[in-house]
Scaffold this motif. Structure first.
Motif, PDB file in Angstrom:
ATOM      1  N   SER A  51       1.069   7.463   5.769  1.00 51.08           N
ATOM      2  CA  SER A  51      -0.114   7.323   4.919  1.00 51.08           C
ATOM      3  C   SER A  51      -1.102   8.447   5.179  1.00 51.08           C
ATOM      4  O   SER A  51      -1.026   9.149   6.200  1.00 51.08           O
ATOM      5  CB  SER A  51      -0.810   5.975   5.165  1.00 51.08           C
ATOM      6  OG  SER A  51      -1.236   5.882   6.517  1.00 51.08           O
ATOM      7  N   LYS A  54      -8.068   8.568   2.129  1.00 50.92           N
ATOM      8  CA  LYS A  54      -8.648   9.085   0.889  1.00 50.92           C
ATOM      9  C   LYS A  54      -9.366  10.393   1.169  1.00 50.92           C
ATOM     10  O   LYS A  54     -10.173  10.494   2.088  1.00 50.92           O
ATOM     11  CB  LYS A  54      -9.618   8.041   0.331  1.00 50.92           C
ATOM     12  CG  LYS A  54     -10.298   8.432  -0.967  1.00 50.92           C
ATOM     13  CD  LYS A  54     -11.214   7.297  -1.424  1.00 50.92           C
ATOM     14  CE  LYS A  54     -12.025   7.676  -2.645  1.00 50.92           C
ATOM     15  NZ  LYS A  54     -12.903   6.568  -3.069  1.00 50.92           N
ATOM     16  N   ALA A  60      -8.157   6.839  -4.195  1.00 49.97           N
ATOM     17  CA  ALA A  60      -7.758   5.834  -3.202  1.00 49.97           C
ATOM     18  C   ALA A  60      -6.893   6.537  -2.161  1.00 49.97           C
ATOM     19  O   ALA A  60      -6.419   7.654  -2.385  1.00 49.97           O
ATOM     20  CB  ALA A  60      -6.978   4.705  -3.873  1.00 49.97           C
ATOM     21  N   PRO A  61      -6.660   5.891  -1.005  1.00 42.78           N
ATOM     22  CA  PRO A  61      -5.751   6.470  -0.005  1.00 42.78           C
ATOM     23  C   PRO A  61      -4.329   6.602  -0.556  1.00 42.78           C
ATOM     24  O   PRO A  61      -3.997   6.033  -1.596  1.00 42.78           O
ATOM     25  CB  PRO A  61      -5.808   5.447   1.143  1.00 42.78           C
ATOM     26  CG  PRO A  61      -7.106   4.731   0.961  1.00 42.78           C
ATOM     27  CD  PRO A  61      -7.306   4.648  -0.517  1.00 42.78           C
ATOM     28  N   HIS A  63      -0.024   6.412   0.235  1.00 45.29           N
ATOM     29  CA  HIS A  63       1.019   5.799   1.052  1.00 45.29           C
ATOM     30  C   HIS A  63       2.371   6.368   0.640  1.00 45.29           C
ATOM     31  O   HIS A  63       2.582   6.705  -0.532  1.00 45.29           O
ATOM     32  CB  HIS A  63       1.019   4.281   0.875  1.00 45.29           C
ATOM     33  CG  HIS A  63      -0.232   3.630   1.362  1.00 45.29           C
ATOM     34  ND1 HIS A  63      -0.357   3.117   2.630  1.00 45.29           N
ATOM     35  CD2 HIS A  63      -1.430   3.431   0.755  1.00 45.29           C
ATOM     36  CE1 HIS A  63      -1.576   2.628   2.793  1.00 45.29           C
ATOM     37  NE2 HIS A  63      -2.249   2.795   1.664  1.00 45.29           N
ATOM     38  N   SER A 195      -0.677   6.378  -4.802  1.00 46.91           N
ATOM     39  CA  SER A 195      -2.080   6.025  -4.595  1.00 46.91           C
ATOM     40  C   SER A 195      -2.445   5.098  -5.747  1.00 46.91           C
ATOM     41  O   SER A 195      -2.082   5.366  -6.897  1.00 46.91           O
ATOM     42  CB  SER A 195      -2.954   7.288  -4.619  1.00 46.91           C
ATOM     43  OG  SER A 195      -4.328   6.969  -4.511  1.00 46.91           O
ATOM     44  N   THR A 197      -4.994   1.487  -7.357  1.00 45.09           N
ATOM     45  CA  THR A 197      -5.991   0.427  -7.292  1.00 45.09           C
ATOM     46  C   THR A 197      -5.593  -0.643  -8.287  1.00 45.09           C
ATOM     47  O   THR A 197      -5.210  -0.333  -9.425  1.00 45.09           O
ATOM     48  CB  THR A 197      -7.403   0.940  -7.610  1.00 45.09           C
ATOM     49  OG1 THR A 197      -8.303  -0.189  -7.676  1.00 45.09           O
ATOM     50  CG2 THR A 197      -7.466   1.661  -8.953  1.00 45.09           C
ATOM     51  N   SER A 204     -10.355  -3.812  -1.584  1.00 40.57           N
ATOM     52  CA  SER A 204      -9.474  -2.677  -1.321  1.00 40.57           C
ATOM     53  C   SER A 204      -8.866  -2.741   0.071  1.00 40.57           C
ATOM     54  O   SER A 204      -7.743  -2.281   0.297  1.00 40.57           O
ATOM     55  CB  SER A 204     -10.234  -1.360  -1.490  1.00 40.57           C
ATOM     56  OG  SER A 204     -11.331  -1.295  -0.600  1.00 40.57           O
ATOM     57  N   GLU A 208      -4.902  -2.087   0.835  1.00 38.87           N
ATOM     58  CA  GLU A 208      -4.436  -1.036   1.735  1.00 38.87           C
ATOM     59  C   GLU A 208      -3.649  -1.610   2.906  1.00 38.87           C
ATOM     60  O   GLU A 208      -2.669  -1.029   3.364  1.00 38.87           O
ATOM     61  CB  GLU A 208      -5.631  -0.213   2.246  1.00 38.87           C
ATOM     62  CG  GLU A 208      -6.337   0.580   1.159  1.00 38.87           C
ATOM     63  CD  GLU A 208      -5.397   1.497   0.402  1.00 38.87           C
ATOM     64  OE1 GLU A 208      -4.546   2.149   1.042  1.00 38.87           O
ATOM     65  OE2 GLU A 208      -5.476   1.555  -0.837  1.00 38.87           O
ATOM     66  N   TRP A 209      -4.055  -2.772   3.368  1.00 39.57           N
ATOM     67  CA  TRP A 209      -3.407  -3.391   4.526  1.00 39.57           C
ATOM     68  C   TRP A 209      -1.967  -3.788   4.210  1.00 39.57           C
ATOM     69  O   TRP A 209      -1.085  -3.749   5.076  1.00 39.57           O
ATOM     70  CB  TRP A 209      -4.216  -4.617   4.960  1.00 39.57           C
ATOM     71  CG  TRP A 209      -3.694  -5.294   6.180  1.00 39.57           C
ATOM     72  CD1 TRP A 209      -3.568  -4.758   7.448  1.00 39.57           C
ATOM     73  CD2 TRP A 209      -3.198  -6.639   6.269  1.00 39.57           C
ATOM     74  NE1 TRP A 209      -3.036  -5.696   8.307  1.00 39.57           N
ATOM     75  CE2 TRP A 209      -2.796  -6.859   7.613  1.00 39.57           C
ATOM     76  CE3 TRP A 209      -3.090  -7.682   5.346  1.00 39.57           C
ATOM     77  CZ2 TRP A 209      -2.277  -8.072   8.047  1.00 39.57           C
ATOM     78  CZ3 TRP A 209      -2.559  -8.889   5.780  1.00 39.57           C
ATOM     79  CH2 TRP A 209      -2.172  -9.073   7.119  1.00 39.57           C
ATOM     80  N   MET A 211      -0.077  -2.394   1.624  1.00 40.02           N
ATOM     81  CA  MET A 211       0.602  -1.417   0.776  1.00 40.02           C
ATOM     82  C   MET A 211       1.935  -0.929   1.357  1.00 40.02           C
ATOM     83  O   MET A 211       2.951  -0.850   0.656  1.00 40.02           O
ATOM     84  CB  MET A 211      -0.309  -0.222   0.503  1.00 40.02           C
ATOM     85  CG  MET A 211       0.273   0.778  -0.486  1.00 40.02           C
ATOM     86  SD  MET A 211       0.559   0.070  -2.119  1.00 40.02           S
ATOM     87  CE  MET A 211      -1.112   0.065  -2.750  1.00 40.02           C
TER      88      MET A 211
END
Length: 231
Positions: A51, A54, A60-61, A63, A195, A197, A204, A208-209, A211
């Motif tokens: 990962s 952002k 968004a970040p 992965h 990435s 949303t 969020s 993310e946790w 993903m």
């Protein structure tokens, strides 16, 4: 000319879609960058994840997942036939959350706008993701197939006819680059970076946790479906 960057923010309008070459180039660049991303967990013993936080211009970040598959598990042609051609229609068959898929517009044989409708258990509302998918197959060694998906916004008045094809639901956004490469021993390296949303009021931090685990599930889902087709 500004280099095209893959991001979910803001989504592109059809009138602003860049050239297929620019989109594929952006996808290749992103996959090169994944080599330096933070290593994460390995799932199902074969799916390695990583990962990146952002950054500037990101919505968004990011992965990534990567797995390698022996020829007896799947050949390059088998995988490309299902991932590189009408991919959303096939995803509907192996991703449980997708219940409706519509081709909104065919720009070229290798560039199409699709809308995907995801249905989740209550209280989560259905989500709609509309994307442009651009594919490219290179027969030069090593054989490589790449699929880039970019979020598309159909809210402009001139796109009303296309918007009519979208399903109803909370609008989410995702951008992804997926690539399969035939290795020297005949195995296939399968990589995907994304990435996204989901839109709406899902925190969020929860997205993310989960993903890395979520994207890793696509690998066994796809392989089990592919093997079922061959019986």
């Amino acid at each position: 000319m500004t280099e095209f960057k893959l991001t979910i923010s803001p989504p592109l309008k059809p009138a602003g879609i860049p050239s297929e070459d620019a989109i594929i180039q952006a996808g290749k660049k992103l996959l090169e960058e994944t080599q330096s991303w933070k290593k994460g967990k390995t799932y199902q013993k074969v799916v390695k994840t990583s990962s990146r936080a952002k950054g500037p211009g990101d919505g968004a970040p990011w992965h990534c997942r990567m797995s390698v598959h022996k020829p007896e598990e799947a050949t390059f042609d088998q995988m490309w036939d299902k991932l590189g051609k009408n991919k959303p229609l096939n995803e509907k068959e192996f991703i449980p959350d997708i219940d409706k898929v519509t081709k909104v517009k065919e720009i070229s044989p290798t560039a199409m706008i699709w809308t995907l409708h995801y249905k989740f258990p209550p209280p989560v509302s259905p989500r709609v993701f509309t994307v442009l998918q651009v594919t490219r197959l290179s027969e030069e060694a090593p054989r490589t197939g790449i699929i880039v998906s970019i979020p598309i916004d159909l809210s402009s008045p001139e796109d009303a006819d296309l918007a009519n094809l979208e399903e109803k639901g909370v609008k989410g956004r995702y951008v992804s680059v997926e690539r399969i490469v035939k290795l020297e021993d005949g195995s296939i390296e399968w990589q995907m970076a994304t990435s996204s949303t989901p839109g709406g009021d899902i925190p969020s931090v929860i997205v993310e946790w989960t993903m890395a685990s979520k994207i890793s599930e696509d690998v066994p889902h796809f392989m089990n479906w592919l093997h079922g087709l061959q019986k």
